[in-house]
Design a protein around this motif. Structure first.
Motif, PDB file in Angstrom:
ATOM      1  N   GLY A 121      32.832  71.652  13.680  1.00  0.00           N
ATOM      2  CA  GLY A 121      31.530  71.943  14.059  1.00  0.00           C
ATOM      3  C   GLY A 121      30.584  71.861  12.954  1.00  0.00           C
ATOM      4  N   LEU A 122      30.837  71.974  11.643  1.00  0.00           N
ATOM      5  CA  LEU A 122      29.906  71.802  10.634  1.00  0.00           C
ATOM      6  C   LEU A 122      29.203  70.410  10.692  1.00  0.00           C
ATOM      7  CD1 LEU A 122      29.044  73.044   7.939  1.00  0.00           C
ATOM      8  CD2 LEU A 122      30.959  71.811   6.877  1.00  0.00           C
ATOM      9  N   GLY A 123      30.127  69.342  10.783  1.00  0.00           N
ATOM     10  CA  GLY A 123      29.783  67.884  11.111  1.00  0.00           C
ATOM     11  C   GLY A 123      28.501  67.787  12.276  1.00  0.00           C
ATOM     12  N   ILE A 124      28.881  68.600  13.443  1.00  0.00           N
ATOM     13  CA  ILE A 124      28.133  68.360  14.470  1.00  0.00           C
ATOM     14  C   ILE A 124      26.799  69.071  14.215  1.00  0.00           C
ATOM     15  CG2 ILE A 124      27.831  69.099  16.661  1.00  0.00           C
ATOM     16  CD1 ILE A 124      30.393  68.629  17.304  1.00  0.00           C
ATOM     17  N   VAL A 125      26.831  70.322  13.710  1.00  0.00           N
ATOM     18  CA  VAL A 125      25.429  70.959  13.428  1.00  0.00           C
ATOM     19  C   VAL A 125      24.659  70.274  12.559  1.00  0.00           C
ATOM     20  CG1 VAL A 125      24.588  73.106  12.525  1.00  0.00           C
ATOM     21  CG2 VAL A 125      26.484  73.415  14.130  1.00  0.00           C
ATOM     22  N   THR A 126      25.493  69.829  11.447  1.00  0.00           N
ATOM     23  CA  THR A 126      24.538  69.333  10.364  1.00  0.00           C
ATOM     24  C   THR A 126      23.746  67.937  10.679  1.00  0.00           C
ATOM     25  OG1 THR A 126      26.433  69.791   8.820  1.00  0.00           O
ATOM     26  CG2 THR A 126      24.540  68.126   8.069  1.00  0.00           C
ATOM     27  N   ARG A 127      24.561  67.239  11.725  1.00  0.00           N
ATOM     28  CA  ARG A 127      23.694  65.813  12.317  1.00  0.00           C
ATOM     29  C   ARG A 127      22.649  66.273  13.142  1.00  0.00           C
ATOM     30  NH1 ARG A 127      27.838  61.454  12.656  1.00  0.00           N
ATOM     31  NH2 ARG A 127      28.068  61.457  14.859  1.00  0.00           N
ATOM     32  N   MET A 128      22.847  67.389  14.107  1.00  0.00           N
ATOM     33  CA  MET A 128      21.944  67.691  14.864  1.00  0.00           C
ATOM     34  C   MET A 128      20.676  68.561  14.358  1.00  0.00           C
ATOM     35  SD  MET A 128      22.684  70.290  18.362  1.00  0.00           S
ATOM     36  CE  MET A 128      24.509  69.613  18.298  1.00  0.00           C
ATOM     37  N   ILE A 129      21.086  69.228  13.296  1.00  0.00           N
ATOM     38  CA  ILE A 129      19.943  69.830  12.567  1.00  0.00           C
ATOM     39  C   ILE A 129      18.998  68.552  12.070  1.00  0.00           C
ATOM     40  CG2 ILE A 129      19.161  71.178  10.843  1.00  0.00           C
ATOM     41  CD1 ILE A 129      19.907  73.229  12.482  1.00  0.00           C
ATOM     42  N   ARG A 130      19.741  67.924  11.286  1.00  0.00           N
ATOM     43  CA  ARG A 130      19.082  66.922  10.606  1.00  0.00           C
ATOM     44  C   ARG A 130      18.145  65.928  11.338  1.00  0.00           C
ATOM     45  NH1 ARG A 130      19.890  61.326  10.071  1.00  0.00           N
ATOM     46  NH2 ARG A 130      18.989  60.765   7.712  1.00  0.00           N
ATOM     47  N   SER A 131      18.681  65.705  12.682  1.00  0.00           N
ATOM     48  CA  SER A 131      17.974  64.730  13.634  1.00  0.00           C
ATOM     49  C   SER A 131      16.761  65.530  14.156  1.00  0.00           C
ATOM     50  CB  SER A 131      18.908  64.279  14.731  1.00  0.00           C
ATOM     51  OG  SER A 131      18.336  64.330  16.004  1.00  0.00           O
ATOM     52  N   SER A 132      17.022  66.802  14.441  1.00  0.00           N
ATOM     53  CA  SER A 132      15.797  67.661  15.144  1.00  0.00           C
ATOM     54  C   SER A 132      14.886  68.043  14.070  1.00  0.00           C
ATOM     55  CB  SER A 132      16.516  69.139  15.521  1.00  0.00           C
ATOM     56  OG  SER A 132      15.620  69.941  15.819  1.00  0.00           O
ATOM     57  N   MET A 133      15.298  68.037  12.617  1.00  0.00           N
ATOM     58  CA  MET A 133      14.125  68.100  11.527  1.00  0.00           C
ATOM     59  C   MET A 133      13.463  66.985  11.484  1.00  0.00           C
ATOM     60  SD  MET A 133      13.612  70.934   9.834  1.00  0.00           S
ATOM     61  CE  MET A 133      13.211  70.606   8.291  1.00  0.00           C
ATOM     62  N   LEU A 134      14.111  65.849  11.399  1.00  0.00           N
ATOM     63  CA  LEU A 134      13.444  64.305  11.404  1.00  0.00           C
ATOM     64  C   LEU A 134      12.233  64.478  12.435  1.00  0.00           C
ATOM     65  CD1 LEU A 134      16.331  61.988  10.231  1.00  0.00           C
ATOM     66  CD2 LEU A 134      14.089  62.955   8.878  1.00  0.00           C
ATOM     67  N   ASP A 135      12.634  64.921  13.711  1.00  0.00           N
ATOM     68  CA  ASP A 135      11.806  64.579  14.736  1.00  0.00           C
ATOM     69  C   ASP A 135      10.694  65.529  14.401  1.00  0.00           C
ATOM     70  OD1 ASP A 135      13.958  64.352  17.703  1.00  0.00           O
ATOM     71  OD2 ASP A 135      12.739  62.879  16.523  1.00  0.00           O
ATOM     72  N   VAL A 136      11.013  66.812  14.195  1.00  0.00           N
ATOM     73  CA  VAL A 136       9.707  67.742  13.821  1.00  0.00           C
ATOM     74  C   VAL A 136       8.807  67.421  12.747  1.00  0.00           C
ATOM     75  CG1 VAL A 136       9.344  70.123  13.456  1.00  0.00           C
ATOM     76  CG2 VAL A 136      10.968  69.576  14.975  1.00  0.00           C
ATOM     77  N   ILE A 137       9.455  67.015  11.735  1.00  0.00           N
ATOM     78  CA  ILE A 137       8.538  66.679  10.398  1.00  0.00           C
ATOM     79  C   ILE A 137       7.633  65.595  11.016  1.00  0.00           C
ATOM     80  CG2 ILE A 137       8.630  65.632   8.358  1.00  0.00           C
ATOM     81  CD1 ILE A 137      10.857  67.092   7.634  1.00  0.00           C
ATOM     82  N   ARG A 138       7.673  64.659  11.749  1.00  0.00           N
ATOM     83  CA  ARG A 138       6.806  63.816  12.182  1.00  0.00           C
ATOM     84  C   ARG A 138       5.811  64.055  13.031  1.00  0.00           C
ATOM     85  NH1 ARG A 138      10.874  58.849  14.060  1.00  0.00           N
ATOM     86  NH2 ARG A 138      12.354  59.826  12.896  1.00  0.00           N
ATOM     87  N   LYS A 139       5.766  65.431  13.648  1.00  0.00           N
ATOM     88  CA  LYS A 139       4.972  65.874  14.429  1.00  0.00           C
ATOM     89  C   LYS A 139       3.760  66.034  13.946  1.00  0.00           C
ATOM     90  CE  LYS A 139       7.156  66.964  18.489  1.00  0.00           C
ATOM     91  NZ  LYS A 139       8.272  66.686  18.636  1.00  0.00           N
ATOM     92  N   ASP A 140       2.638  66.178  14.691  1.00  0.00           N
ATOM     93  CA  ASP A 140       1.208  66.267  14.281  1.00  0.00           C
ATOM     94  C   ASP A 140       0.803  67.686  13.584  1.00  0.00           C
ATOM     95  OD1 ASP A 140      -0.508  63.963  16.677  1.00  0.00           O
ATOM     96  OD2 ASP A 140       0.369  63.564  14.553  1.00  0.00           O
ATOM     97  N   TYR A 141       1.473  68.867  14.251  1.00  0.00           N
ATOM     98  CA  TYR A 141       1.159  70.020  13.995  1.00  0.00           C
ATOM     99  C   TYR A 141       1.587  70.187  12.222  1.00  0.00           C
ATOM    100  CZ  TYR A 141       5.498  71.276  15.791  1.00  0.00           C
ATOM    101  OH  TYR A 141       6.834  71.222  16.145  1.00  0.00           O
ATOM    102  N   ILE A 142       2.497  69.600  11.997  1.00  0.00           N
ATOM    103  CA  ILE A 142       3.232  69.737  10.421  1.00  0.00           C
ATOM    104  C   ILE A 142       1.800  69.068   9.615  1.00  0.00           C
ATOM    105  CG2 ILE A 142       4.688  68.958   8.745  1.00  0.00           C
ATOM    106  CD1 ILE A 142       5.873  70.908  10.901  1.00  0.00           C
ATOM    107  N   LYS A 143       1.417  67.939   9.898  1.00  0.00           N
ATOM    108  CA  LYS A 143       0.393  67.482   9.131  1.00  0.00           C
ATOM    109  C   LYS A 143      -0.930  68.383   9.207  1.00  0.00           C
ATOM    110  CE  LYS A 143      -0.287  62.533   8.352  1.00  0.00           C
ATOM    111  NZ  LYS A 143      -0.266  61.256   9.233  1.00  0.00           N
ATOM    112  N   ALA A 144      -1.171  68.841  10.262  1.00  0.00           N
ATOM    113  CA  ALA A 144      -2.319  69.472  10.571  1.00  0.00           C
ATOM    114  C   ALA A 144      -2.224  70.909   9.907  1.00  0.00           C
ATOM    115  CB  ALA A 144      -2.685  70.024  11.930  1.00  0.00           C
ATOM    116  N   ALA A 145      -1.058  71.221   9.767  1.00  0.00           N
ATOM    117  CA  ALA A 145      -0.679  72.589   8.861  1.00  0.00           C
ATOM    118  C   ALA A 145      -1.045  72.378   7.532  1.00  0.00           C
ATOM    119  CB  ALA A 145       0.482  73.079   9.133  1.00  0.00           C
ATOM    120  N   ARG A 146      -0.723  71.233   7.048  1.00  0.00           N
ATOM    121  CA  ARG A 146      -0.721  70.859   5.523  1.00  0.00           C
ATOM    122  C   ARG A 146      -2.162  70.549   5.294  1.00  0.00           C
ATOM    123  NH1 ARG A 146       2.311  67.616   1.954  1.00  0.00           N
ATOM    124  NH2 ARG A 146       1.563  69.057   0.611  1.00  0.00           N
TER     125      ARG A 146
END
Lengths: 321, 308, 336
Positions: free
Chosen positions: C212-237
């Motif tokens: 599960g460690l492997g699965i969770v790591t991959r999933m979070i990584r993918s999810s984070m990469l998606d979120v970081i690209r979002k506009d509201y992140i840039k807007a917050a900065r």
């Protein structure tokens, strides 16, 4: 004490992509006075938004500033540390974006957004923060602000969300507001209202606005000065009424010709042939020469034109002048 | 329609191409290739028979005569590991194939023409998904009786709902396409539409998922064998080998180590292929040239179930 | 919200009915004769008859179906052919151990996996990212029984750590409040018991949780990469928030959402996979009970095992679904 709030001098910016080096901005120079409205005009992809992000120093890792200075209140932005920039963003310089709903965190309430922005820059107690939040929501003409404080972004319409974004940008009383196509995604009926709102606030606070748009009609409504960009370069700039009534550069002329109603003698709408050039290997000389109807062979495609000073601060870069 | 199918086959070929050019994808393909080869030519490369007992040489640690050592009955573990590839590979193949076939049938029937009957069929399918898969397989296999064949049945029964859901989802979006509507106008019967139009167009997504699941299926089967419900001793199946080796772990570590290592490598190989396949279909990868991006993007679009 | 709970519970009942029916069908298809498994192949006719009569295996199917529900609704899961005790009692005794093991394993997978995934996403395509991705690939490819045996070998035999099972000696067992040793020892302030329990549970939990460690790591990584690209992140900065602040307050919260749903599935996987780990580490949980039932063809035992795990799993999914809806304001409680 100069009247200039923002001065950009000879800015050259590249993106180092996997596909090559993209020359995004070249020789960008313009200045913005206090309490004035400057329109940065041009097609999609010509570098307007990138310029805005460069001012805020929010560029991706692949960006490289090759050359140039950006002076804000006479201090060089490019020399500041990240911590110093954080003090400036959201307080001295604010930005509003095209898509209001995307600019807000969907898992956070409106009130929380405002609180976060206020507390990022000032130390105030909770009660005072809430009062200021209600106050700023009223200023952007959101009636019943108490109700909206606890709502989520997806519960609001596009227009309401944009008002919220404007509120967020203004809550710390900035000197410069960068507005990147902030009306483009709104209904036509609301567009006007929002634009007027920002106009009112600008006059009230004596704020400066850097208005990025591709819509010359809107620029005509509110700008004091206009800078026309094409493919990463400035092709013409000057007082708004001057540039729009007597455009000098072929590109500006073509832009005006493609809008109904502004230009005086237009019989048919004309579009501009061709496409924006690839900026990995930008065309030599004037970058517009590939689409220019009046191109002079061997000059326009070889030499970058020297600046032509027309009257009263009106400048253009074209061999034909 | 034939042109459409041809187009997609070409797209699949080009995707394969991309996998081959990724370094990890190459490693994955290599491992799987070795697996397939050793399955086929096992008798040629195995130095001993996997069943031949030799009590004098029992429990030998790895040496030049016996690369992986010997077990309690003196059997050469290296040879047994090589022959074991047959069980794993066939298990993976059978399970995935059967599950895909059953799942596709159910998914097609439920998805087209769809409607309430189809939705109910899917609800029943979902009931299977309410079980944790391994536990259900244990329950089935234990009651069917421990054997290789029965474990195949058990795992297939546990696996098919996933593919049924996938095909169902595909069918829902594909049936909105023009050529399906034409077929309806031409009064083609349901089965024909399902087989000629809907199924071929879901093939891409199906194959991708099946490839990704291959490694999982092998792992699943190995676990069942370990619990005693899959291949039975004296069969040289990796899972079963680890199971019998359990009691001797502290005196003969090689008995459990090498079969387990084999499982690990094989599953890793399939997962590498699956990973590079998934990366190849990700339209947001900027390291590819623009020309490849556009058709990858289109392929990716076709594979994603469109929400209405 | 209450409306939704009612709706969901109703659905749960239907699902439970489906599950029990499937379990029963499994049970009816019994080519394997428990009588022979119990007495060996040399059992004579009389013994088998007596055996079948005693366990009700000679009645017709539909009668057994009826009786099945009759007993289940009374909480009677039958009597184990092997131990001759009621199945429900055996399950009650062994379930806490498995629950504890699965829970600790989930915690390991998430407590290590989430930060690792976030870290990997932030350092995308740099060395830490490649290492993490490689490790998670290994995680999902490793057979847990093999890993368990290796851990057993290294930590129990070679390095001489703790012995097998849950606790070193009966004296160290904490007072039974919940049946979960770690919790009970904390509640009774028995530190020696806590340490000993911890020492015993850590190895099987790691063996179970590695996948599960492997699965969770991959999933979070993918999810984070998606979120970081979002506009509201840039807007917050653009509003002056620091990078750390933005990641912490905006990115992580939104990246965690899709991972919550996988929590349920992972829990089910751990409850299932526990049987293997329990065999290896001599962990006296439901899995060990199931294994012994399998060897001895104890039908009621196996069925009880499948039944309990399935029900527990359904409840876990319900709770996870509720948590997910609670956290994401966009998805209300209206949709089922």
């Amino acid at each position: 004490m100069t009247n200039k709030l923002l001065e950009i001098e000879n800015l050259k910016l590249n993106f180092n992509d996997y596909m090559g080096t993209v020359e995004v901005l070249d020789k960008i120079s313009f200045s913005l006075n206090k309490n004035s409205w400057l329109g940065l005009v041009g097609e999609s992809g010509c570098g307007k938004s990138v310029t805005a992000f460069t001012i805020l120093r929010l560029l991706p890792e692949s960006a490289e500033i090759k050359n140039g200075d950006i002076l804000f209140k006479e201090a060089n932005i490019l020399a500041k540390t990240e911590k110093e920039m954080q003090k400036i963003r959201g307080k001295e310089i604010s930005m509003i974006f095209q898509e209001p709903q995307s600019a807000l965190d969907p898992s956070m309430r409106i009130g929380a957004h405002i609180t976060e922005t206020i507390r990022a820059h000032r130390k105030i107690n909770r009660k005072e923060v809430k009062l200021q939040a209600l106050d700023i929501l009223e200023k952007v003409e959101i009636s019943n602000p108490r109700y909206y404080l606890n709502r989520y972004p997806h519960e609001l319409s596009g227009g309401m969300n944009q008002r919220v974004c404007i509120a967020l940008a203004l809550v710390n009383d900035p000197s410069l507001l960068i507005a990147d196509e902030f009306t483009t995604s709104l209904d036509v009926t609301i567009q006007k209202r929002i634009l007027e709102l920002v106009l009112e606030i600008q006059k009230l606070n004596k704020m400066s606005v850097l208005f990025i748009t591709h819509d010359l009609a809107l620029a005509h409504e509110c700008c004091d000065y206009i800078v026309v960009m094409y493919a990463g370069q400035i092709v013409e700039k000057g007082r708004a009424d001057k540039v729009l009534s007597s455009p000098a550069h072929p590109y500006t002329k073509a832009l005006l010709n493609s809008i109904p109603g502004i230009s005086k003698d237009v019989k048919r709408l004309q579009s501009i042939d061709g496409v924006v050039p690839n900026l990995i290997k930008p065309p030599a000389g004037c970058r517009f020469h590939t689409r220019c109807k009046h191109k002079i062979p061997n000059i326009c495609d070889k030499l970058f034109p020297k600046v032509r000073h027309l009257d009263d601060g009106h400048q253009a870069w074209c061999h034909l002048l | 329609m034939n042109k459409n199918l041809q187009f997609r086959i070409n797209e699949l070929k080009r995707t394969l191409n991309v996998i081959i050019t990724t370094p990890l994808g190459i490693i994955g393909l290599l491992i799987v290739f070795i697996l397939i080869i050793s399955t086929i030519i096992a008798p040629l490369i195995a130095p001993y028979s996997p069943f031949e007992a030799d009590f004098e040489n029992s429990l030998e640690s790895p040496n030049l005569n016996h690369l992986f050592g010997t077990d309690t009955l003196g059997r050469d573990i290296f040879s047994r590991v090589i022959y074991g590839s047959r069980y794993s590979l066939s298990a993976g193949l059978i399970v995935v194939s059967v599950a895909v076939i059953i799942g596709s049938i159910v998914g097609l029937v439920a998805g087209y023409p769809g409607g309430r009957k189809g939705a109910w069929l899917m609800r029943i399918t979902d009931m299977f998904l309410a079980f944790p898969t391994f536990v259900l397989a244990i329950g089935l296999a234990a009651n069917l009786g421990p054997s290789f064949v029965n474990s195949m049945i058990a795992i297939s029964i546990v696996y098919w709902p996933k593919y049924a859901r996938l095909v169902y989802g595909q069918a829902l979006s594909i049936k909105e396409n023009q050529y399906v509507k034409y077929a309806q106008v031409l009064r083609e019967n349901n089965t024909r539409i399902r087989l000629r139009h809907i199924f071929p167009n879901s093939l891409a997504a199906l194959l991708v998922q099946a490839t990704l699941d291959f490694g999982d299926a092998i792992l699943f089967f190995a676990a069942l064998s370990f619990v005693g419900l899959g291949a039975q001793p004296p069969a040289p199946d990796w899972g079963a080998m680890v199971s019998t080796a359990r009691n001797y772990i502290n005196i003969a570590w090689w008995m459990a180590f090498f079969p387990g290592l084999a499982i690990f490598f094989v599953v890793l190989g399939f997962n590498l292929i699956g990973d590079s396949l998934r990366d190849a279909l990700d339209p947001s990868l900027r390291r590819l040239k623009i020309s490849k991006l556009t058709w990858l993007g289109k392929l990716g679009d076709h594979l994603l179930v469109k929400e209405k | 919200m209450k409306y939704w709970i009612l709706k969901r519970l109703l659905l749960l009942l239907i699902v439970l009915w489906g599950i029990t029916t499937i379990v029963f069908i499994i049970n009816s298809v019994v080519p394997r004769d428990p009588a022979i498994a119990m007495y060996g192949s040399f059992a004579d006719e009389e013994d088998i008859e007596r055996f079948n009569e005693r366990w009700g295996l000679d009645k017709p199917v539909w009668r057994r179906y009826y009786e099945f529900y009759y007993y289940i609704l009374q909480g009677d899961l039958g009597t184990s052919v092997r131990t001759e005790r009621p199945v429900i009692v055996e399950i009650k005794n062994t379930f806490p151990a498995t629950f504890e093991l699965a829970t600790v394993s989930i915690m390991i997978s998430f407590i290590i996996g989430v930060p690792l995934g976030i870290f990997s996403a932030l350092k995308r395509n740099k060395i830490p990212d490649h290492v993490t991705r490689f490790l998670s690939l290994i995680g999902v490819s490793t057979p847990n029984f093999w890993l368990g045996l290796l851990i057993l070998l290294v930590f129990y035999f070679y390095l001489g750590g703790v012995g097998p099972g849950r606790i070193s000696s009966a004296e160290l067992e904490p007072i039974k409040i919940t049946g979960l040793y770690l919790l009970d020892s904390i509640l009774s302030l028995n530190w020696r018991s806590f340490i000993d329990s911890l020492q015993h549970i850590i190895y099987p939990a790691v063996a179970l949780g590695f996948f599960g460690l492997g699965i969770v790591t991959r999933m979070i990584r993918s999810s984070m990469l998606d979120v970081i690209r979002k506009d509201y992140i840039k807007a917050a900065r653009a509003r002056g928030l620091s990078l750390v602040g933005v990641i912490w307050r905006h990115a992580i919260k939104n990246a965690l959402n899709p991972v919550i749903t996988s929590l349920g599935v992972l829990y089910g996987a751990y409850l299932s996979g526990a049987i293997i780990i329990e065999i290896i580490f001599a962990w006296p949980g439901l899995g060990s009970f199931a294994y012994n039932s399998i060897i001895k063809a104890d039908s009621p035992g196996i069925l009880g095992y499948v039944f309990v795990i399935a029900i527990f799993y359904s409840f876990v999914n319900l709770i996870v679904d509720a948590i997910y809806r609670l956290l994401d304001p966009r998805i209300g409680f209206v949709e089922v």
